[in-house]
Design an enzyme around this catalytic site. Sequence first.
Site, PDB file in Angstrom:
ATOM      1  CB  SER A  38       3.693 -13.325   9.925  1.00 35.40           C
ATOM      2  OG  SER A  38       3.330 -14.200  10.951  1.00 35.40           O
ATOM      3  CG  ASN A 125      -5.519 -22.863   9.603  1.00 38.06           C
ATOM      4  OD1 ASN A 125      -4.484 -22.450   9.909  1.00 38.06           O
ATOM      5  ND2 ASN A 125      -5.833 -23.907   8.911  1.00 38.06           N
ATOM      6  CB  THR A 170     -19.809  21.389 -14.867  1.00 44.31           C
ATOM      7  OG1 THR A 170     -20.067  22.352 -15.694  1.00 44.31           O
ATOM      8  CG2 THR A 170     -21.132  21.424 -13.748  1.00 44.31           C
ATOM      9  CG  HIS A 171     -17.041  20.136 -17.982  1.00 45.88           C
ATOM     10  ND1 HIS A 171     -17.067  19.093 -18.811  1.00 45.88           N
ATOM     11  CD2 HIS A 171     -18.404  20.263 -18.033  1.00 45.88           C
ATOM     12  CE1 HIS A 171     -18.088  18.493 -19.134  1.00 45.88           C
ATOM     13  NE2 HIS A 171     -19.061  19.433 -18.446  1.00 45.88           N
ATOM     14  CB  SER A 292       9.488  26.670  -0.235  1.00 41.51           C
ATOM     15  OG  SER A 292      10.598  26.415  -0.949  1.00 41.51           O
ATOM     16  CE  LYS A 298       5.852  27.032  -3.206  1.00 35.74           C
ATOM     17  NZ  LYS A 298       5.030  26.637  -4.330  1.00 35.74           N
ATOM     18  CD  GLU A 305       0.913  19.473  -2.363  1.00 35.66           C
ATOM     19  OE1 GLU A 305       1.411  19.579  -3.357  1.00 35.66           O
ATOM     20  OE2 GLU A 305       1.348  20.320  -1.306  1.00 35.66           O
ATOM     21  CE1 TYR A 332      -4.279 -19.025   6.920  1.00 34.11           C
ATOM     22  CE2 TYR A 332      -2.634 -20.844   6.502  1.00 34.11           C
ATOM     23  CZ  TYR A 332      -3.011 -19.516   6.874  1.00 34.11           C
ATOM     24  OH  TYR A 332      -1.940 -18.653   7.330  1.00 34.11           O
ATOM     25  CD  GLN A 337       3.575 -15.087   6.411  1.00 36.05           C
ATOM     26  OE1 GLN A 337       3.237 -16.438   7.019  1.00 36.05           O
ATOM     27  NE2 GLN A 337       4.415 -14.558   6.260  1.00 36.05           N
ATOM     28  CE  LYS A 340      -1.356 -12.308   9.585  1.00 37.37           C
ATOM     29  NZ  LYS A 340      -2.315 -13.245   8.772  1.00 37.37           N
TER      30      LYS A 340
END
Lengths: 481, 200
Positions: A38, A125, A170-171, A292, A298, A305, A332, A337, A340
């Site tokens: 690890s 541990n 809304t919507h 682009s 563009k 995004e 433990y 392991q 993390k």
Amino acid sequence: MVSGDTKEMTVSDGKPMRLWGGRFESGPSDALARLSVSVHFDWRLVPYDLAASRAHARVLHRAGLLDDGELERMIGALDDLERACKEGEFRPTVADEDVHTALERGLLERLGSLGGKLRAGRSRNDQIATDLRLYLRDHARTVVSRLVELETALMAQAEQHAETAAPGMTHLQHAQPVSFGHQLLAHVHAFARDIDRITDWDRRAAVSPLGSGALAGSSLPLDPQAVAQELGFAAAAPNSMDAVADRDFAAEFLFDAALIGVHLSRLGEEIVLWASQEFRWIEMDDAYSTGSSIMPQKKNPDVAELARGKSGRLIGNLMAMLTTLKGLPLTYNRDLQEDKEPVFDSVDTLLLVLPAMAGLVATMRVNTARMESSAPDGFALATDLAELLVRRGVPFRDAHEAVGHLVVWCQVNDKDLGDLTDDELAKVSPHLTPDVRDVLSVPGALAARRAHGGTAPDRVRDQLIELREAVDTQAAWAAGS
Amino acid sequence: MGRGELSFADGGGGGLSAAPLPRGFFDRPSHEVAPDLLGRVLVHGSVAVRLTEVEAYGGPGEDPAAHTYRGRTPRNAVMFGPPGHLYVYFTYGMHFCANLVCLPAGHGAAVLLRAGEVVTGGVESVVLAYQAERHREPGVEGRPAFPDRIRSGPRTGISTAKDTPWRFWIDDDPTVSPYRAHVPRRRSAAATSVGEVPSS
């Protein structure tokens, strides 16, 4: 950070050092060693592991297990090891199973047999549980710093646009006009709750597992409370079994990170919409947008995004952690392991996305004219008209119906509410006298929503005053006070 | 490897109010005041500027890059004034340079304000405000930038004391200027480096 190129990691003296080799006649198979290693990801815990080691050395000294000279040499060697790690002079090898083994090797290289004394009364541990808590409490403050910067950028734009009318939706349909500043501050409130969750989380994370040993505590006369204090924890763990098995602090942090991701994604989605040709509410600064390779016209909202896209891994990391934890008996288990990498990835992801979003928000230019001209579109002032009738004593049910008829009439005749003549208004309902036109103005509609929490520009400025105070407190927490 | 900081109890920063900083804030060496100014807002007349890039200059005899290195002159007298005062000079026929005086009167140390984001008012009004009230004490308020955002390096475009890392800026801020090393040039050449401080 250790390089991913394993060829760089070589065994220095031919014989790998293990912290558990005593009862084994043969070494592990290559397949096990590869599965077990690890150190390529837990290497980033070095400063925390060394800090915990310094604290442990001091309690060993207080317990009479290290004399004055030994303590001095031990602290000196730990300091030197930290320097060597920082400068890249000391690096982990493939044979170092994990960060603890690598650092013990470094200590033995510096101190000879004295280095072996540090392992008394502790286990990997309780060490790893301590290291991860230290890492997260430290990085939680960095994450909050970056969140505060994003809040600050949103608030600066909100202040500029407290009076800018936007179509509130809304919507994703025009609903009622709102102050664009009000909408931006809605996002600030979400991020402020995120910070509130992190500071609250920190109270529960401020418990030190060190002293719990493998699972049952230590028979040596150590002082876990002193260690806790030195490492900035509020207290030592009251139960050694819970201390080494508990990863609630990691799961909870990952939830907080996932919800930050959701909030970033929702803001990102709005910015993508605002920057589109259809909305044209904002223009992004060149420094925070991309072009682009084929379409020269563009200008793409990549930052927004990616903020939206990266929320996926933040949510995924939380799921990975919960799934790893759910079947584990006390205490433990090697499954841990796996605790993390999701944590590191979520921290890294937030620290990548937050500054980019703060920069995007701080530098975006708002197309005020465009936004305000579309604010009354879609009969967005119909509710204002209905509420005016209510203030004149018309039951809301009747007012709703009258204005509804008016909207249909407008649609059929291709007119907007503001274009109607006195006769046309009167034809729909006797309540619609010529003066109702006074409420059919966007600034009037905004100013009218002046109750607490409403979108009136005055209320938006009140909100800003309260938020600034709250954000200053959050900034002070992140800076360490 | 993280910040490697383990202390949660200390650390600076995080002013709590929007009240102007007391004059005592400036009663420190300029290289201590300089990074602490970053992110805060300078309010002068009707303009407000969030500071993003500054440089510290020392007093007579200690900093060869400073205006005051050779002592007091009519031109630099304000720089020997009380802490927190504004010292503005005009250079290369085109740039107004604003400085905030540090340490008690007579020390001749200051922080040069190199870049900022205009929060209220326009760029022209900033210059006019400087011109109109060159000797006034401006207000500085707000929260400083987080310490992990602050970078330092050699000051821009100066030929002396090149190794003194007394330029401070906010990392990644769009208003911060790119670093320019000093380039020896003919006396008559027009300067292009905004805020460049001559050594004599």
